[in-house]
Motif scaffolding. Structure first.
Motif, PDB file in Angstrom:
ATOM      1  N   GLY A  13      12.339  80.610  33.581  1.00 55.68           N
ATOM      2  CA  GLY A  13      13.372  80.824  33.595  1.00 55.68           C
ATOM      3  C   GLY A  13      14.235  79.859  32.868  1.00 55.68           C
ATOM      4  N   MET A  29      14.578  80.424  29.816  1.00 55.77           N
ATOM      5  CA  MET A  29      15.485  82.272  29.259  1.00 55.77           C
ATOM      6  C   MET A  29      17.081  81.841  29.119  1.00 55.77           C
ATOM      7  SD  MET A  29      12.316  85.094  30.974  1.00 55.77           S
ATOM      8  CE  MET A  29      13.431  86.651  29.999  1.00 55.77           C
ATOM      9  N   ARG A  30      17.018  81.482  30.450  1.00 60.95           N
ATOM     10  CA  ARG A  30      18.826  80.808  30.596  1.00 60.95           C
ATOM     11  C   ARG A  30      18.992  80.195  29.692  1.00 60.95           C
ATOM     12  NH1 ARG A  30      23.160  81.274  31.643  1.00 60.95           N
ATOM     13  NH2 ARG A  30      24.550  81.179  33.691  1.00 60.95           N
ATOM     14  N   ASP A  63      17.830  81.042  25.712  1.00 65.22           N
ATOM     15  CA  ASP A  63      17.243  81.894  24.600  1.00 65.22           C
ATOM     16  C   ASP A  63      19.225  83.384  24.993  1.00 65.22           C
ATOM     17  OD1 ASP A  63      15.155  81.544  24.113  1.00 65.22           O
ATOM     18  OD2 ASP A  63      14.150  81.836  25.357  1.00 65.22           O
ATOM     19  N   TYR A  72      19.789  84.663  28.356  1.00 67.21           N
ATOM     20  CA  TYR A  72      20.144  85.637  29.325  1.00 67.21           C
ATOM     21  C   TYR A  72      21.059  85.225  30.803  1.00 67.21           C
ATOM     22  CZ  TYR A  72      15.672  87.593  26.652  1.00 67.21           C
ATOM     23  OH  TYR A  72      15.090  87.920  26.001  1.00 67.21           O
ATOM     24  N   GLN A  79      20.587  87.840  33.656  1.00 70.38           N
ATOM     25  CA  GLN A  79      19.806  87.860  34.641  1.00 70.38           C
ATOM     26  C   GLN A  79      18.488  88.074  33.769  1.00 70.38           C
ATOM     27  OE1 GLN A  79      22.019  91.755  36.324  1.00 70.38           O
ATOM     28  NE2 GLN A  79      20.714  90.551  38.146  1.00 70.38           N
ATOM     29  N   ILE A  80      18.005  86.211  34.646  1.00 71.00           N
ATOM     30  CA  ILE A  80      16.686  85.860  34.081  1.00 71.00           C
ATOM     31  C   ILE A  80      15.659  87.039  35.293  1.00 71.00           C
ATOM     32  CG2 ILE A  80      14.744  83.506  33.975  1.00 71.00           C
ATOM     33  CD1 ILE A  80      17.103  83.827  32.109  1.00 71.00           C
ATOM     34  N   ARG A  81      15.139  86.863  33.906  1.00 67.39           N
ATOM     35  CA  ARG A  81      13.643  87.984  35.339  1.00 67.39           C
ATOM     36  C   ARG A  81      12.089  87.515  34.646  1.00 67.39           C
ATOM     37  NH1 ARG A  81      10.671  90.721  31.154  1.00 67.39           N
ATOM     38  NH2 ARG A  81      12.561  91.809  29.006  1.00 67.39           N
ATOM     39  N   GLY A  82      12.050  86.029  33.899  1.00 66.84           N
ATOM     40  CA  GLY A  82      11.130  85.451  33.359  1.00 66.84           C
ATOM     41  C   GLY A  82       9.611  86.427  33.208  1.00 66.84           C
ATOM     42  N   GLN A 132      14.674  91.241  37.197  1.00 69.45           N
ATOM     43  CA  GLN A 132      14.544  90.676  37.915  1.00 69.45           C
ATOM     44  C   GLN A 132      14.774  90.499  39.165  1.00 69.45           C
ATOM     45  OE1 GLN A 132      16.661  91.953  35.991  1.00 69.45           O
ATOM     46  NE2 GLN A 132      18.688  92.451  37.504  1.00 69.45           N
ATOM     47  N   LEU A 140      18.984  82.076  39.277  1.00 67.52           N
ATOM     48  CA  LEU A 140      18.807  82.933  37.801  1.00 67.52           C
ATOM     49  C   LEU A 140      18.512  83.836  37.694  1.00 67.52           C
ATOM     50  CD1 LEU A 140      16.513  79.514  36.207  1.00 67.52           C
ATOM     51  CD2 LEU A 140      19.043  80.079  36.312  1.00 67.52           C
ATOM     52  N   SER A 141      17.701  84.303  39.180  1.00 68.33           N
ATOM     53  CA  SER A 141      17.565  86.107  39.037  1.00 68.33           C
ATOM     54  C   SER A 141      19.397  86.523  39.074  1.00 68.33           C
ATOM     55  CB  SER A 141      16.429  86.488  39.886  1.00 68.33           C
ATOM     56  OG  SER A 141      16.839  86.087  40.901  1.00 68.33           O
TER      57      SER A 141
END
Length: 489
Positions: free
Chosen positions: A166, A169-170, A173, A175, A177-180, A185, A229-230
């Motif tokens: 996560g 991604m945040r 990358d 992103y 909203q993080i969905r792993g 998410q 993060l989500s």
């Protein structure tokens, strides 16, 4: 890879490789623990690495995308064989609660008579009937504290790894909203607090060794990072309320420096983490327009579809058939989406409604697909297992098992409430986690072979146990049972 090849590979994995692996590790307890940790860890990694589907329907947004074959199911079969060979006389193929779960599945399958595609219903039956592999394994695996530690270690490692994904991604990358490694998410967030909250509870037990408490608390912190993060508003609220209830319950059980320190650290850490992401959280909360239902709340439209399906038939439109029944070329329910779009000022062409969304409420989904029989089965299974957990909190109150069960009690209360907004519980990782928890709770409640339960000595009356005893008495528990449980049995 064609379906015939997939079937051959799947049968080889489940009927040959899994059992042979189980025979090989039957006498190696350390290997059984390692394989259980690996199986739990694999459940939450991307399906492309662990899973393939026979008769794949990749674009379908239902319970399953085909007849699933997975590496972790193969490992669970190996564990089942190993645990049986370790002690055949004590092994239970049908643990308490399992038949009630199977009844739930069979009641859901009654809806097949209304299914648009009966094969989709059979796929769902297969998916849900193989999930209890982890129920049987977890029930027979749990014998003492170190077995609980093994399961919680797997959950902790999963959370920490997911948090690293996560963060990448945040901040690397970009992103929002993080969905792993999950499809959405909200799925990740709900799975996260289902792992994190029981870890917090066990870490607060005085029976939990300091280094292990630190490990569990680190995983709990990783879970908090994932929730933030989500940007999942409901999960953020559940995580905060659940954490507060667990911390408060532990303080009622007795003031210790560990509990006071964790409460202070959690408060400071939570404020700091939320402050770091305050801008995105604020934007997420204020930018959402679902306060103006039904115009902007898509859940309202989805629930209207579910309501009409339920009103049309008391046994449902077919398990795993919601997304078929509500879309073209079926003649009726897609028009609800069209009316909702027109109310908002949009007018998509009719061909737009060939793959409509599924309701986000677990309970409306059960009522729509499985009707009264499915909902009755779900209530019976969840009601019985929840009652066992409540009794376990009273029975094991100040032991490490008691703290685990208290954390699970709070977690499931939050999960069942949250399921009014999310159907996540029936997705693979949360479903397996849920069944693993319930199996261990069944073992603690019903099996008399558990080894000695260590209870903290305290000169003060346990306020938490008093409250639970009073609540159980109001629900029908006898005074004799309450007195017996509060004595430490």
């Amino acid at each position: 890879m064609g379906d015939l090849v997939k079937i051959a590979v799947g049968l080889s994995a489940y009927l040959l490789i899994g059992p042979l692996l189980g025979v090989m590790m039957a006498r190696a307890s350390w290997l059984q623990r390692a394989v259980f940790v690996l199986a739990i860890f694999l459940i939450a990694i991307p399906a492309d690495y662990t899973t393939f589907y026979v008769h794949s329907i990749e674009t379908y947004r239902g319970h399953t995308k085909g007849f699933q074959v997975t590496v972790y199911d193969m490992l669970l079969i190996a564990l089942l064989v190993a645990l049986y060979l370790r002690d055949p006389k004590r092994f239970r193929f049908v643990p308490p609660g399992l038949l009630l779960y199977v009844l739930f599945c069979l009641l859901c399958t009654v809806s097949i008579v209304n299914s648009v595609n009966q094969l989709y219903t059979i796929m769902s039956l297969y998916q849900f009937l193989k999930a209890p592999l982890i129920y049987v394994v977890a029930y027979n695996f749990l014998e003492e504290e170190k077995d609980l530690d093994t399961v919680l270690t797997a959950f902790a490692l999963s959370l920490i790894m997911q948090a690293l994904v996560g963060l990448k991604m945040r901040y690397l990358d970009g992103y929002y909203q993080i969905r792993g490694w999950f499809d959405h998410q909200n799925s990740m967030a709900m799975w996260t607090y289902n792992l994190a909250l029981p870890l917090l509870a066990v870490a607060l037990s005085n029976r939990c060794k300091p280094w292990r408490s630190l490990f569990y608390l680190s995983a709990f912190g990783a879970g908090g990072v994932l929730i933030i993060l989500s940007l999942s508003r409901a999960s953020l609220a559940v995580f905060a309320v659940g954490s507060a209830l667990i911390l408060g319950g532990s303080l009622l059980a007795g003031l210790t420096w560990k509990r006071i320190g964790v409460a202070a650290l959690a408060t400071v850490g939570g404020i700091a983490a939320i402050s770091m992401a305050a801008d995105t959280i604020f934007e997420r909360f204020t930018g959402a327009r679902d306060y103006d239902a039904p115009k902007y709340d898509f859940r309202w439209a989805l629930n209207q579809v579910s309501k009409e399906m339920f009103q049309d038939t008391i046994i449902g439109v077919g398990w795993n058939n919601f997304n078929l029944a509500n879309s073209q070329p079926q003649p009726k329910y897609w028009k609800i989406y069209q009316r909702w779009d027109k109310m908002r000022g949009g007018a998509p062409e009719e061909g737009h409604y060939r793959a409509n969304a599924c309701t986000e409420s677990l309970y409306w989904l059960i009522l729509a697909e499985n009707g009264v029989p499915g909902m009755l089965g779900f209530i019976l299974f969840t009601g019985l297992t929840f009652w066992w957990i409540l009794r376990n909190v009273r029975r094991y109150h100040l032991s490490i098992f008691g703290f685990f069960q208290y954390g699970l009690l709070i977690t499931l209360m939050m999960t069942y409430l949250h399921s009014q907004l999310e159907r996540v519980l029936f997705q693979t990782a949360p479903l397996y986690t849920w069944l693993c928890y319930l199996a261990m709770s069944a073992k603690l409640a019903r099996d008399k072979v558990m080894k000695e339960v260590y209870v903290e000595n305290s000169r003060h009356r346990n306020l938490l146990v008093n409250l639970l005893n009073a609540g159980a008495t109001l629900l029908g528990g006898s005074r004799t049972a309450a007195a017996k449980s509060s004595s430490g049995t």
